[in-house]
Scaffold this motif. Structure first.
Motif, PDB file in Angstrom:
ATOM      1  N   ARG A 130     -10.450 -42.743 -43.283  1.00 34.93           N
ATOM      2  CA  ARG A 130     -10.930 -42.045 -44.480  1.00 34.93           C
ATOM      3  C   ARG A 130     -10.846 -43.004 -45.654  1.00 34.93           C
ATOM      4  O   ARG A 130     -10.186 -44.040 -45.580  1.00 34.93           O
ATOM      5  CB  ARG A 130     -10.144 -40.764 -44.744  1.00 34.93           C
ATOM      6  CG  ARG A 130      -8.691 -40.970 -45.076  1.00 34.93           C
ATOM      7  CD  ARG A 130      -7.994 -39.616 -45.283  1.00 34.93           C
ATOM      8  NE  ARG A 130      -6.587 -39.782 -45.484  1.00 34.93           N
ATOM      9  CZ  ARG A 130      -6.000 -39.978 -46.663  1.00 34.93           C
ATOM     10  NH1 ARG A 130      -6.717 -40.008 -47.760  1.00 34.93           N
ATOM     11  NH2 ARG A 130      -4.697 -40.139 -46.756  1.00 34.93           N
ATOM     12  N   GLU A 131     -11.470 -42.638 -46.726  1.00 34.36           N
ATOM     13  CA  GLU A 131     -11.512 -43.484 -47.919  1.00 34.36           C
ATOM     14  C   GLU A 131     -10.129 -43.503 -48.582  1.00 34.36           C
ATOM     15  O   GLU A 131      -9.543 -42.462 -48.849  1.00 34.36           O
ATOM     16  CB  GLU A 131     -12.542 -42.926 -48.908  1.00 34.36           C
ATOM     17  CG  GLU A 131     -12.816 -43.809 -50.083  1.00 34.36           C
ATOM     18  CD  GLU A 131     -13.568 -45.082 -49.727  1.00 34.36           C
ATOM     19  OE1 GLU A 131     -13.393 -46.083 -50.451  1.00 34.36           O
ATOM     20  OE2 GLU A 131     -14.313 -45.094 -48.728  1.00 34.36           O
ATOM     21  N   PRO A 132      -9.559 -44.681 -48.842  1.00 38.52           N
ATOM     22  CA  PRO A 132      -8.264 -44.745 -49.544  1.00 38.52           C
ATOM     23  C   PRO A 132      -8.440 -44.436 -51.030  1.00 38.52           C
ATOM     24  O   PRO A 132      -9.561 -44.377 -51.536  1.00 38.52           O
ATOM     25  CB  PRO A 132      -7.824 -46.191 -49.334  1.00 38.52           C
ATOM     26  CG  PRO A 132      -9.100 -46.943 -49.151  1.00 38.52           C
ATOM     27  CD  PRO A 132     -10.067 -45.988 -48.480  1.00 38.52           C
ATOM     28  N   LEU A 133      -7.330 -44.250 -51.722  1.00 38.75           N
ATOM     29  CA  LEU A 133      -7.374 -43.995 -53.164  1.00 38.75           C
ATOM     30  C   LEU A 133      -8.008 -45.162 -53.906  1.00 38.75           C
ATOM     31  O   LEU A 133      -7.672 -46.318 -53.646  1.00 38.75           O
ATOM     32  CB  LEU A 133      -5.961 -43.808 -53.719  1.00 38.75           C
ATOM     33  CG  LEU A 133      -5.244 -42.511 -53.466  1.00 38.75           C
ATOM     34  CD1 LEU A 133      -3.830 -42.583 -54.017  1.00 38.75           C
ATOM     35  CD2 LEU A 133      -5.974 -41.346 -54.083  1.00 38.75           C
ATOM     36  N   GLY A 134      -8.872 -44.844 -54.831  1.00 38.06           N
ATOM     37  CA  GLY A 134      -9.413 -45.853 -55.722  1.00 38.06           C
ATOM     38  C   GLY A 134      -8.466 -46.024 -56.901  1.00 38.06           C
ATOM     39  O   GLY A 134      -7.481 -45.289 -57.054  1.00 38.06           O
ATOM     40  N   ALA A 135      -8.766 -46.962 -57.749  1.00 37.07           N
ATOM     41  CA  ALA A 135      -7.886 -47.269 -58.887  1.00 37.07           C
ATOM     42  C   ALA A 135      -7.732 -46.077 -59.828  1.00 37.07           C
ATOM     43  O   ALA A 135      -6.618 -45.751 -60.257  1.00 37.07           O
ATOM     44  CB  ALA A 135      -8.414 -48.481 -59.649  1.00 37.07           C
TER      45      ALA A 135
END
Length: 116
Positions: free
Chosen positions: A21-26
């Protein structure tokens, strides 16, 4: 006769499991850090717990002072931090402020951390 060792080509393919899944963005990481900092205090965790356990998930500041054993201004300061972080909403009724748990606010933190 010497035994031959099998050699594995380590350059072929990734050495780590792929992301699922997509990790946390900034920006999401900054937002989550702000929320976690607001909760990362024993008094604030207790206040959220008390409000969440109250009827309609709402409590008057006057009912929150005694359980945490702090002065009203100190409790109000903690409640302000929780409100600014989006966990509680505030309404005034006469001279008292009432705090209500924002629906889904705690769920949002769990989801950002990868919970269900």
């Amino acid at each position: 006769m010497p035994t031959m060792l099998e050699v594995t080509d380590v350059t072929a393919g990734a050495c780590c499991a792929p992301l699922v899944r997509e990790p946390l963005g900034a920006a999401d990481a900054d937002q989550l850090a702000h929320k976690i900092k607001a909760l990362a205090d024993p008094t604030r965790l207790r206040l959220v717990s008390i409000v969440a356990a109250s009827a309609d998930q709402e409590a008057c500041v006057c009912d929150l002072v005694e359980p945490v054993g702090l002065s009203q201004p100190t409790v109000s300061h903690h409640l302000k931090i929780l409100s600014e972080a989006g966990f509680l909403s505030r309404t005034r009724r006469g001279s008292w402020a009432y705090y209500r748990l924002v629906p889904g606010a705690l769920d949002g933190v769990a989801q950002l951390l990868g919970g269900s």
